[in-house]
Design a protein around this motif. Structure first.
Motif, PDB file in Angstrom:
ATOM      1  N   SER A  23       0.837  -1.189   0.000  1.00 40.92           N
ATOM      2  CA  SER A  23       0.000   0.000   0.000  1.00 40.92           C
ATOM      3  C   SER A  23       0.874   1.242   0.000  1.00 40.92           C
ATOM      4  CB  SER A  23      -0.899  -0.009   1.240  1.00 40.92           C
ATOM      5  OG  SER A  23      -1.663   1.162   1.312  1.00 40.92           O
ATOM      6  N   PHE A  24       0.771   2.045  -1.041  1.00 49.06           N
ATOM      7  CA  PHE A  24       1.560   3.254  -1.165  1.00 49.06           C
ATOM      8  C   PHE A  24       0.647   4.482  -1.083  1.00 49.06           C
ATOM      9  CE2 PHE A  24       4.054   0.152  -3.857  1.00 49.06           C
ATOM     10  CZ  PHE A  24       5.002  -0.104  -2.869  1.00 49.06           C
ATOM     11  N   VAL A  70       9.863  17.291  -2.637  1.00 51.41           N
ATOM     12  CA  VAL A  70       9.989  15.832  -2.529  1.00 51.41           C
ATOM     13  C   VAL A  70       9.633  15.416  -1.111  1.00 51.41           C
ATOM     14  CG1 VAL A  70      11.658  13.927  -2.505  1.00 51.41           C
ATOM     15  CG2 VAL A  70      11.609  15.532  -4.420  1.00 51.41           C
ATOM     16  N   LEU A  71       8.874  14.334  -1.000  1.00 45.73           N
ATOM     17  CA  LEU A  71       8.450  13.779   0.273  1.00 45.73           C
ATOM     18  C   LEU A  71       9.131  12.435   0.503  1.00 45.73           C
ATOM     19  CD1 LEU A  71       6.471  13.717   2.751  1.00 45.73           C
ATOM     20  CD2 LEU A  71       4.844  12.543   1.225  1.00 45.73           C
ATOM     21  N   TYR A  72       9.817  12.303   1.633  1.00 47.19           N
ATOM     22  CA  TYR A  72      10.388  11.023   2.052  1.00 47.19           C
ATOM     23  C   TYR A  72       9.449  10.396   3.079  1.00 47.19           C
ATOM     24  CZ  TYR A  72      14.931  12.457   0.079  1.00 47.19           C
ATOM     25  OH  TYR A  72      15.946  12.856  -0.748  1.00 47.19           O
ATOM     26  N   VAL A  73       9.227   9.094   2.951  1.00 47.97           N
ATOM     27  CA  VAL A  73       8.332   8.373   3.856  1.00 47.97           C
ATOM     28  C   VAL A  73       9.038   7.115   4.352  1.00 47.97           C
ATOM     29  CG1 VAL A  73       6.088   7.250   4.105  1.00 47.97           C
ATOM     30  CG2 VAL A  73       6.325   9.214   2.571  1.00 47.97           C
ATOM     31  N   TRP A  74       9.253   7.052   5.670  1.00 44.38           N
ATOM     32  CA  TRP A  74       9.858   5.862   6.271  1.00 44.38           C
ATOM     33  C   TRP A  74       8.748   5.007   6.860  1.00 44.38           C
ATOM     34  CZ3 TRP A  74      12.211  10.691   6.616  1.00 44.38           C
ATOM     35  CH2 TRP A  74      13.482  10.779   6.062  1.00 44.38           C
ATOM     36  N   ALA A  75       8.221   4.117   6.038  1.00 43.81           N
ATOM     37  CA  ALA A  75       7.117   3.251   6.440  1.00 43.81           C
ATOM     38  C   ALA A  75       7.463   1.811   6.110  1.00 43.81           C
ATOM     39  CB  ALA A  75       5.829   3.666   5.722  1.00 43.81           C
ATOM     40  N   ALA A  76       6.879   0.886   6.867  1.00 46.30           N
ATOM     41  CA  ALA A  76       7.186  -0.534   6.654  1.00 46.30           C
ATOM     42  C   ALA A  76       6.862  -0.971   5.235  1.00 46.30           C
ATOM     43  CB  ALA A  76       6.411  -1.377   7.668  1.00 46.30           C
ATOM     44  N   ALA A  77       5.779  -0.452   4.662  1.00 42.44           N
ATOM     45  CA  ALA A  77       5.385  -0.853   3.305  1.00 42.44           C
ATOM     46  C   ALA A  77       6.369  -0.373   2.253  1.00 42.44           C
ATOM     47  CB  ALA A  77       3.995  -0.312   2.983  1.00 42.44           C
ATOM     48  N   GLU A  78       7.192   0.617   2.588  1.00 43.15           N
ATOM     49  CA  GLU A  78       8.152   1.162   1.632  1.00 43.15           C
ATOM     50  C   GLU A  78       9.505   0.450   1.697  1.00 43.15           C
ATOM     51  OE1 GLU A  78       7.233   3.387  -0.475  1.00 43.15           O
ATOM     52  OE2 GLU A  78       5.588   4.548   0.404  1.00 43.15           O
ATOM     53  N   ASN A  79       9.695  -0.414   2.684  1.00 41.70           N
ATOM     54  CA  ASN A  79      10.983  -1.083   2.891  1.00 41.70           C
ATOM     55  C   ASN A  79      10.886  -2.537   2.445  1.00 41.70           C
ATOM     56  OD1 ASN A  79      13.432  -2.093   3.745  1.00 41.70           O
ATOM     57  ND2 ASN A  79      13.242  -1.396   5.848  1.00 41.70           N
TER      58      ASN A  79
END
Length: 344
Positions: A23-24, A70-79
């Motif tokens: 899910s992004f 630019v938006l950085y997102v540190w989420a489990a779904a992104e790793n």
């Protein structure tokens, strides 16, 4: 065959079926963020998920006045990276997260290294259920693309990058480790850095020997080669500031022709030979233009071989997940298997 260590700038592709299981972010997820940060006179027109990496999500926010951030997102779904065994004191593990980003951004800025300007950092979940940062959009042109398209035109940012690297590599410390460790007063390291690298390499060898019959057969010879390389390295306890995996794809060229570094959460004090082993591999014929600091050739050789083993273990590990560009990772591992076996 892909270049070893190459990754696309900023995030990873989502145009393959496996990625659909994650899910992004969608545009509606960031409307409150945009309204709060940019006010009622500017509004969101698009949210583009950028392609390339594997540990954090990177999105371009487009506003109705044609500006972008630019938006950085540190989420489990992104790793996409699964957990792997590590060795004690390895400063290159878990090189992701908003805290590391903030500390590393401040350190590079203080050293005079160009990075995207930090506009906002949220670690309190005000807008999303994950840590996020808004940063300057430095554009789409990587130094890698410029070198391929116009080597002469790349000379100025390449030279400026060399200046930045020398400032980093002559910013010295008496202990190795991530900046967060040093900042919090936990930088007491007793093992030599070269022992950490050798043990790390042997751990990677053990892991890949279970996945590839050629490396299983050559396991003892590869291990002996690692120990011989380690045995040739003499003691040294002075460390410079290193990016950790800096390739020309991790450098953007701004409109002012400046090199801007990205993906620097792994910034650490360590032997500068680690950085230069990577730079030599990734920059190839362009490497001498960086005008490197003096290096220990034996330490460099150990670190170069250790990185080859790392570029087998990491790609094989992530290729076993739902990472969208799995074949690219398998090709990268194959390229480095040949390099690992060549000295034997």
């Amino acid at each position: 065959m892909p270049e070893a260590g190459r990754a696309h700038p900023h995030g990873y592709g989502t145009n393959e079926p496996d990625a659909a299981r994650r899910s992004f972010l969608r545009a509606e997820d960031v409307r409150d963020l945009v309204a709060d940060q940019f006010g009622s006179t500017r509004s969101l027109t698009a949210l583009d998920r950028l392609t390339g990496g594997s540990k954090k999500g990177v999105y371009r926010i487009r506003l109705d006045d044609r500006t972008t951030v630019v938006l950085y997102v540190w989420a489990a779904a992104e790793n996409f990276w699964p957990v792997s065994p590590t060795v004690p004191d390895d400063p290159f593990t878990d090189a992701s997260g908003a805290d590391l980003f903030a500390i590393s951004h401040a350190a590079l800025t203080a050293t005079g290294v160009r990075v995207p300007r930090l506009l906002m950092l949220d670690r309190d979940g005000r807008y999303l259920p994950s840590d996020i940062a808004l940063v300057e959009d430095v554009g789409d042109l990587t130094l890698e693309a410029l070198l391929a398209r116009d080597p002469v035109g790349a000379a100025t940012p390449l030279s400026a990058l060399g200046d930045s690297l020398r400032r980093m590599h002559t910013t010295l410390g008496s202990h190795y480790g991530k900046l967060a460790t040093s900042t919090h007063g936990k930088a007491s390291r007793t093992r030599p850095a070269e022992d950490v690298v050798a043990d790390r390499a042997l751990g990677h060898l053990d892991a890949v020997a279970t996945r590839d019959a050629r490396l299983a057969d050559a396991h003892d010879r590869v291990a002996t080669h690692v120990r011989q390389l380690r045995g040739a390295v003499t003691a040294r306890r002075v460390y410079g500031l290193v990016h950790g995996e800096l390739g020309p794809d991790h450098v953007f060229v701004t409109r002012d022709n400046e090199p801007a570094l990205i993906d620097f959460e792994g910034l650490t004090y360590f032997d500068v030979e680690w950085e230069h082993a990577w730079l030599q591999m990734r920059f190839g014929d362009a490497y001498p233009a960086l005008r490197p600091v003096d290096l220990d050739p034996r330490r460099l050789e150990l670190y170069r071989y250790a990185q080859v083993l790392s570029l087998i273990e990491g790609p094989l590990r992530i290729a076993a997940t739902d990472f969208p560009n799995r074949q690219w990772m398998l090709d990268l591992a194959e390229w480095n298997i040949a390099k690992a076996l060549a000295p034997l």
